[in-house]
Design a protein around this motif. Structure first.
Motif, PDB file in Angstrom:
ATOM      1  N   UNK A  82       0.861  -1.181   0.000  1.00  0.00           N
ATOM      2  CA  UNK A  82       0.000   0.000   0.000  1.00  0.00           C
ATOM      3  C   UNK A  82       0.897   1.232   0.000  1.00  0.00           C
ATOM      4  N   UNK A  83       0.651   2.137  -0.928  1.00  0.00           N
ATOM      5  CA  UNK A  83       1.469   3.337  -1.105  1.00  0.00           C
ATOM      6  C   UNK A  83       0.615   4.555  -0.797  1.00  0.00           C
ATOM      7  N   UNK A  84       1.047   5.371   0.155  1.00  0.00           N
ATOM      8  CA  UNK A  84       0.290   6.568   0.529  1.00  0.00           C
ATOM      9  C   UNK A  84       1.062   7.868   0.330  1.00  0.00           C
ATOM     10  N   UNK A  85       2.378   7.804   0.336  1.00  0.00           N
ATOM     11  CA  UNK A  85       3.155   9.028   0.222  1.00  0.00           C
ATOM     12  C   UNK A  85       3.112   9.599  -1.184  1.00  0.00           C
ATOM     13  N   UNK A  86       3.404  10.898  -1.289  1.00  0.00           N
ATOM     14  CA  UNK A  86       3.356  11.571  -2.571  1.00  0.00           C
ATOM     15  C   UNK A  86       4.588  11.421  -3.419  1.00  0.00           C
ATOM     16  N   UNK A  87       5.664  10.848  -2.863  1.00  0.00           N
ATOM     17  CA  UNK A  87       6.905  10.699  -3.633  1.00  0.00           C
ATOM     18  C   UNK A  87       7.544   9.351  -3.420  1.00  0.00           C
ATOM     19  N   UNK A  88       6.862   8.253  -3.769  1.00  0.00           N
ATOM     20  CA  UNK A  88       7.411   6.933  -3.507  1.00  0.00           C
ATOM     21  C   UNK A  88       8.486   6.517  -4.505  1.00  0.00           C
ATOM     22  N   UNK A  89       9.320   5.578  -4.079  1.00  0.00           N
ATOM     23  CA  UNK A  89      10.275   4.930  -4.969  1.00  0.00           C
ATOM     24  C   UNK A  89      10.232   3.447  -4.705  1.00  0.00           C
ATOM     25  N   UNK A  90       9.794   2.657  -5.677  1.00  0.00           N
ATOM     26  CA  UNK A  90       9.586   1.228  -5.445  1.00  0.00           C
ATOM     27  C   UNK A  90      10.068   0.397  -6.629  1.00  0.00           C
ATOM     28  N   UNK A  91      10.180  -0.900  -6.375  1.00  0.00           N
ATOM     29  CA  UNK A  91      10.509  -1.891  -7.391  1.00  0.00           C
ATOM     30  C   UNK A  91       9.550  -3.069  -7.220  1.00  0.00           C
ATOM     31  N   UNK A  92       9.073  -3.627  -8.329  1.00  0.00           N
ATOM     32  CA  UNK A  92       8.219  -4.812  -8.355  1.00  0.00           C
ATOM     33  C   UNK A  92       6.922  -4.643  -7.557  1.00  0.00           C
ATOM     34  N   UNK A  93       6.463  -3.415  -7.390  1.00  0.00           N
ATOM     35  CA  UNK A  93       5.237  -3.206  -6.630  1.00  0.00           C
ATOM     36  C   UNK A  93       4.017  -3.764  -7.361  1.00  0.00           C
ATOM     37  N   UNK A  94       3.984  -3.660  -8.678  1.00  0.00           N
ATOM     38  CA  UNK A  94       2.829  -4.164  -9.430  1.00  0.00           C
ATOM     39  C   UNK A  94       2.697  -5.678  -9.317  1.00  0.00           C
ATOM     40  N   UNK A  95       3.812  -6.382  -9.123  1.00  0.00           N
ATOM     41  CA  UNK A  95       3.759  -7.840  -9.011  1.00  0.00           C
ATOM     42  C   UNK A  95       2.967  -8.296  -7.794  1.00  0.00           C
ATOM     43  N   UNK A  96       2.803  -7.401  -6.804  1.00  0.00           N
ATOM     44  CA  UNK A  96       2.126  -7.773  -5.568  1.00  0.00           C
ATOM     45  C   UNK A  96       0.618  -7.553  -5.604  1.00  0.00           C
ATOM     46  N   UNK A  97       0.120  -6.945  -6.649  1.00  0.00           N
ATOM     47  CA  UNK A  97      -1.323  -6.723  -6.724  1.00  0.00           C
ATOM     48  C   UNK A  97      -2.032  -8.041  -7.011  1.00  0.00           C
ATOM     49  N   UNK A  98      -3.129  -8.282  -6.312  1.00  0.00           N
ATOM     50  CA  UNK A  98      -3.793  -9.585  -6.390  1.00  0.00           C
ATOM     51  C   UNK A  98      -4.407  -9.863  -7.759  1.00  0.00           C
ATOM     52  N   UNK A  99      -4.660  -8.822  -8.553  1.00  0.00           N
ATOM     53  CA  UNK A  99      -5.229  -9.056  -9.884  1.00  0.00           C
ATOM     54  C   UNK A  99      -4.149  -9.445 -10.895  1.00  0.00           C
ATOM     55  N   UNK A 100      -2.896  -9.424 -10.460  1.00  0.00           N
ATOM     56  CA  UNK A 100      -1.811  -9.872 -11.324  1.00  0.00           C
ATOM     57  C   UNK A 100      -1.402 -11.300 -10.957  1.00  0.00           C
ATOM     58  N   UNK A 101      -0.422 -11.836 -11.649  1.00  0.00           N
ATOM     59  CA  UNK A 101      -0.126 -13.261 -11.568  1.00  0.00           C
ATOM     60  C   UNK A 101       0.522 -13.683 -10.255  1.00  0.00           C
ATOM     61  N   UNK A 102       1.483 -12.920  -9.765  1.00  0.00           N
ATOM     62  CA  UNK A 102       2.380 -13.427  -8.727  1.00  0.00           C
ATOM     63  C   UNK A 102       1.845 -13.177  -7.311  1.00  0.00           C
ATOM     64  N   UNK A 103       1.594 -11.918  -6.971  1.00  0.00           N
ATOM     65  CA  UNK A 103       1.165 -11.451  -5.643  1.00  0.00           C
ATOM     66  C   UNK A 103       1.813 -12.231  -4.493  1.00  0.00           C
ATOM     67  N   UNK A 104       3.095 -12.435  -4.619  1.00  0.00           N
ATOM     68  CA  UNK A 104       3.904 -13.096  -3.593  1.00  0.00           C
ATOM     69  C   UNK A 104       5.345 -12.671  -3.786  1.00  0.00           C
ATOM     70  N   UNK A 105       6.190 -12.910  -2.782  1.00  0.00           N
ATOM     71  CA  UNK A 105       7.594 -12.535  -2.922  1.00  0.00           C
ATOM     72  C   UNK A 105       8.470 -13.448  -2.087  1.00  0.00           C
ATOM     73  N   UNK A 106       9.761 -13.422  -2.389  1.00  0.00           N
ATOM     74  CA  UNK A 106      10.770 -14.161  -1.633  1.00  0.00           C
ATOM     75  C   UNK A 106      11.422 -13.298  -0.562  1.00  0.00           C
ATOM     76  N   UNK A 107      11.505 -12.003  -0.802  1.00  0.00           N
ATOM     77  CA  UNK A 107      12.128 -11.080   0.144  1.00  0.00           C
ATOM     78  C   UNK A 107      11.630  -9.682  -0.164  1.00  0.00           C
ATOM     79  N   UNK A 108      11.765  -8.806   0.823  1.00  0.00           N
ATOM     80  CA  UNK A 108      11.472  -7.380   0.659  1.00  0.00           C
ATOM     81  C   UNK A 108      12.724  -6.618   1.056  1.00  0.00           C
ATOM     82  N   UNK A 109      13.064  -5.605   0.283  1.00  0.00           N
ATOM     83  CA  UNK A 109      14.235  -4.772   0.572  1.00  0.00           C
ATOM     84  C   UNK A 109      13.779  -3.361   0.918  1.00  0.00           C
ATOM     85  N   UNK A 110      14.280  -2.850   2.021  1.00  0.00           N
ATOM     86  CA  UNK A 110      14.146  -1.441   2.393  1.00  0.00           C
ATOM     87  C   UNK A 110      15.543  -0.843   2.338  1.00  0.00           C
ATOM     88  N   UNK A 111      15.682   0.304   1.692  1.00  0.00           N
ATOM     89  CA  UNK A 111      17.033   0.831   1.512  1.00  0.00           C
ATOM     90  C   UNK A 111      17.059   2.344   1.520  1.00  0.00           C
TER      91      UNK A 111
END
Length: 381
Positions: A82-111
């Motif tokens: 879930x993204x609420x801020x006005x200036x986000x920076x993300x990777x692979x966020x669309x893959x997590x949406x339930x209407x897409x194929x994967x909606x799962x992950x092996x790891x999450x990175x915060x940096x």
């Protein structure tokens, strides 16, 4: 109104059992008591790693004043964002949406590192892939798996560290180092993705917390706090999140009776684009679906609002990931299970934010105000 009252008001006589039906490979159930009158308790570490199946690793570069944190799942795990801020920076966020194929992950990175920091996930993905950890693929036929490693970044480029890295920014190596360090215990405060962070006018940092519900479900949170807003009630060293504190996990001051005006925010940063962001991940061992975890992520964002003021501004890139390791089956109404996990996740994230700022220290050579220094000079109110 507590959960049993909610059930009674809906006409459901049977108690909601989040995990009473069966537990699969459940982790340890020991926990720390909290003061009477409060529901739930912390897990044994009071870290997100109290959620069975989750480990965390951190790495930093003191010269650059930045760092990376990896939240590693022991299997491909259902996830949401879930993204609420006005200036986000993300990777692979669309893959997590339930209407897409994967909606799962092996790891999450915060940096840290702003857009440069997204490269930390490249290092994590490369090393997971080399171990055969990922999604799909036909490895036996020479086709590699695809590690799913979503990431979010915060801005710490203006903190005075040496950013003259040319074509070799440190983030891929930091991701690899953080992955190698993954385990059950990790440092809070000036650590990992929170190493170079500022929380309003104070040193920010990496925070984490966990909650065990009365029926054995664990909810955890981890967060790198680099917000524009302040985590403290103006004119005091009390945290906005004081009402949710368990024991003395961030100073033991508890809530304060104070009235503040709508524009009385306390020690914030000057509003400027790209200089802020609170990035977080919550997790549970309850077996929820992708849509249900999306609701948990949405509800968990309220933890930011309970701990920071103002929040979700045009100058922040606030992002919350949500993971479930599926160790405990849902028994009873699923929507009420989601209600409970989401509400607990929000409170747990609020506590994690306060813990990150409470534990933060000033790195060598960086004259930056900290909560501990403020508390030692300011009278308690």
């Amino acid at each position: 109104m507590n959960r049993r009252q909610v059930l009674a008001s809906t006409g459901i006589a049977a108690p909601l059992a989040l995990g009473g039906a069966r537990a699969v490979a459940a982790g340890p159930r020991s926990s720390q008591p909290v003061p009477s009158g409060q529901g739930g308790r912390t897990g044994p570490r009071n870290l997100i790693t109290d959620v069975a199946g989750i480990t965390v690793g951190c790495a930093h570069d003191a010269a650059v004043r930045t760092g990376t944190t990896v939240i590693l799942a022991n299997k491909l795990s259902t996830a949401a964002i879930d993204v609420r801020g006005g200036g986000p920076g993300t990777r692979e966020s669309d893959a997590l949406e339930s209407h897409n194929l994967v909606h799962a992950c092996n790891a999450v990175v915060l940096s840290g590192g702003s857009s440069w920091g997204l490269a930390a996930a490249d290092g994590v993905a490369a090393h997971l892939g080399a171990r055969g950890i990922g999604y799909g693929g036909l490895a036996s036929q020479g086709v590699p798996v695809s590690p799913i490693v979503p990431a979010a970044i915060l801005y710490d480029l203006g903190n005075g560290g040496n950013k003259r890295w040319g074509t070799e920014p440190p983030y891929r190596d930091l991701g690899i180092a953080a992955l190698a360090a993954a385990g059950s215990d990790f440092a809070l405060g000036t650590s990992g993705a929170g190493y170079g962070a500022m929380a309003g006018a104070l040193k920010g940092g990496l925070g984490s917390a966990s909650t065990r519900t009365h029926d054995g479900v664990t909810v955890g949170a981890i967060v790198a706090v680099n917000a524009l807003g302040s985590t403290l009630v103006p004119g005091t060293h009390h945290f906005w999140a004081g009402a949710f504190e368990m024991g003395d996990e961030f100073g033991g001051l508890g809530p304060i009776a104070a009235r503040v005006g709508p524009e009385q925010w306390g020690g914030t940063k000057l509003p400027a684009p790209r200089e802020n962001t609170t990035i977080a991940c919550v997790a549970t061992d309850l077996d929820l679906t992708a849509d249900e975890m999306k609701r948990v992520a949405i509800m968990a964002q309220d933890g930011l609002a309970r701990a920071t003021r103002p929040v979700h501004t045009p100058f922040d890139g606030d992002v919350v990931f949500a993971l479930c390791t599926g160790r405990i089956a849902v028994s009873g109404p699923r929507d009420l299970a989601v209600l409970t996990v989401g509400a607990v996740a929000a409170d747990t994230l609020a506590r994690a934010i306060a813990r990150g700022v409470h534990a933060a220290s000033a790195p060598a050579g960086w004259a930056v105000p900290t909560w501990s220094a403020l508390a030692s000079t300011q009278p308690q109110k």
